[in-house]
Design an enzyme around this catalytic site. Sequence first.
Site, PDB file in Angstrom:
ATOM      1  N   VAL A  33       0.804  -1.220   0.000  1.00  0.00           N
ATOM      2  CA  VAL A  33       0.000   0.000   0.000  1.00  0.00           C
ATOM      3  C   VAL A  33       0.838   1.271   0.000  1.00  0.00           C
ATOM      4  O   VAL A  33       0.312   2.357  -0.235  1.00  0.00           O
ATOM      5  CB  VAL A  33      -0.971   0.028   1.198  1.00  0.00           C
ATOM      6  CG1 VAL A  33      -1.921  -1.156   1.154  1.00  0.00           C
ATOM      7  CG2 VAL A  33      -0.211   0.084   2.526  1.00  0.00           C
TER       8      VAL A  33
ATOM      9  N   ASN B 128      -6.895   0.842   5.554  1.00  0.00           N
ATOM     10  CA  ASN B 128      -6.714   0.301   6.902  1.00  0.00           C
ATOM     11  C   ASN B 128      -5.313  -0.243   7.158  1.00  0.00           C
ATOM     12  O   ASN B 128      -4.882  -0.301   8.308  1.00  0.00           O
ATOM     13  CB  ASN B 128      -7.745  -0.804   7.140  1.00  0.00           C
ATOM     14  CG  ASN B 128      -7.376  -1.697   8.297  1.00  0.00           C
ATOM     15  OD1 ASN B 128      -7.477  -1.310   9.459  1.00  0.00           O
ATOM     16  ND2 ASN B 128      -6.912  -2.911   7.984  1.00  0.00           N
TER      17      ASN B 128
ATOM     18  N   SER C 106      -5.492   5.943  15.016  1.00  0.00           N
ATOM     19  CA  SER C 106      -5.323   5.250  16.300  1.00  0.00           C
ATOM     20  C   SER C 106      -5.488   6.254  17.432  1.00  0.00           C
ATOM     21  O   SER C 106      -5.243   7.458  17.251  1.00  0.00           O
ATOM     22  CB  SER C 106      -3.927   4.623  16.385  1.00  0.00           C
ATOM     23  OG  SER C 106      -3.659   4.125  17.688  1.00  0.00           O
TER      24      SER C 106
ATOM     25  N   TYR D   7       5.102   5.192  15.321  1.00  0.00           N
ATOM     26  CA  TYR D   7       3.725   4.735  15.112  1.00  0.00           C
ATOM     27  C   TYR D   7       2.743   5.839  15.474  1.00  0.00           C
ATOM     28  O   TYR D   7       1.828   6.164  14.705  1.00  0.00           O
ATOM     29  CB  TYR D   7       3.448   3.483  15.954  1.00  0.00           C
ATOM     30  CG  TYR D   7       2.027   2.976  15.830  1.00  0.00           C
ATOM     31  CD1 TYR D   7       1.641   2.190  14.746  1.00  0.00           C
ATOM     32  CD2 TYR D   7       1.061   3.292  16.794  1.00  0.00           C
ATOM     33  CE1 TYR D   7       0.344   1.735  14.626  1.00  0.00           C
ATOM     34  CE2 TYR D   7      -0.236   2.842  16.678  1.00  0.00           C
ATOM     35  CZ  TYR D   7      -0.593   2.058  15.593  1.00  0.00           C
ATOM     36  OH  TYR D   7      -1.891   1.615  15.468  1.00  0.00           O
TER      37      TYR D   7
ATOM     38  N   ILE E  71      -7.001  -3.284  20.404  1.00  0.00           N
ATOM     39  CA  ILE E  71      -7.771  -4.311  19.707  1.00  0.00           C
ATOM     40  C   ILE E  71      -6.881  -5.536  19.528  1.00  0.00           C
ATOM     41  O   ILE E  71      -5.712  -5.401  19.146  1.00  0.00           O
ATOM     42  CB  ILE E  71      -8.239  -3.812  18.323  1.00  0.00           C
ATOM     43  CG1 ILE E  71      -8.882  -2.423  18.415  1.00  0.00           C
ATOM     44  CG2 ILE E  71      -9.183  -4.822  17.684  1.00  0.00           C
ATOM     45  CD1 ILE E  71     -10.133  -2.348  19.248  1.00  0.00           C
TER      46      ILE E  71
END
Length: 266
Positions: A69, A95, A148, A161, A194
Amino acid sequence: MTVAGKGRLSGKRAVVTGAGSGIGRASAVLFALEGASVVAVDRVEDAVDETAAMIRANGGTVLSVAADVGDEESVKTFINLSVEKHGGLDVVYANAGISGGLVPLGEQSVEYWLEILRINLIGPFLAIKHASPIMAKQGFGSIVCTASVAGLRANAGGLPYSASKAGVISLVQTSANELYGTGVRVNAVCPGLIETGMTKPIFDNARARGTEGKIGQLNPLKRNGVPEEIANMALFLASDEASYVNGQAFAVDGGLSSTHPFSGKR
């Protein structure tokens, strides 16, 4: 936890990246159950093919693609595949992402940062860049990106991140305004903790220590989430039910980001 089969995406053509596992797989399956023709994308071919098999087993329409991606030519290819094979493009769920940054700050290299930013931030940018002209031409479309809670404030992820996800939130806001008047909506989902392939080490370590019961203890629901709970928000944003929702970032985190929980490092 998934409520499916109401046709909320009936007749729509959707691309879902990171569809080989976790949130992406749950979303691709849910989108198809809700009537979308799906192009499922992941860099791991076997994993995305497995997702496609799950969709077909439920009677859904899907094409699976192994792609990077963060590579522009690859993004153009899978975006155009939806147009060529499914007749158009109405929804993109950007995503795909990678974790990183738990290495001490002084040990993080530029190359380490570049790869995380390439996948987590450049990837959604490329999806928006190449999907939005197609959607603008028809006067409507929905682009959803996975950000996030780590992009909202500190202590929910490592440095690169968290920075990449903060970038996604800004990208969504600025892109929504860049696409002023086109009818194309751009929004983000901000997951909390998650259980996915990416977070598996956290859960495995807790179980090995016998502290599984403490997972999620910092949010008011006192539990972690599951991929289907994020997929349900992505479905809403992708659907016409969210027709007046644009340029927003929604936390789906059990209430974690409603306060400022903090556990000292020393």
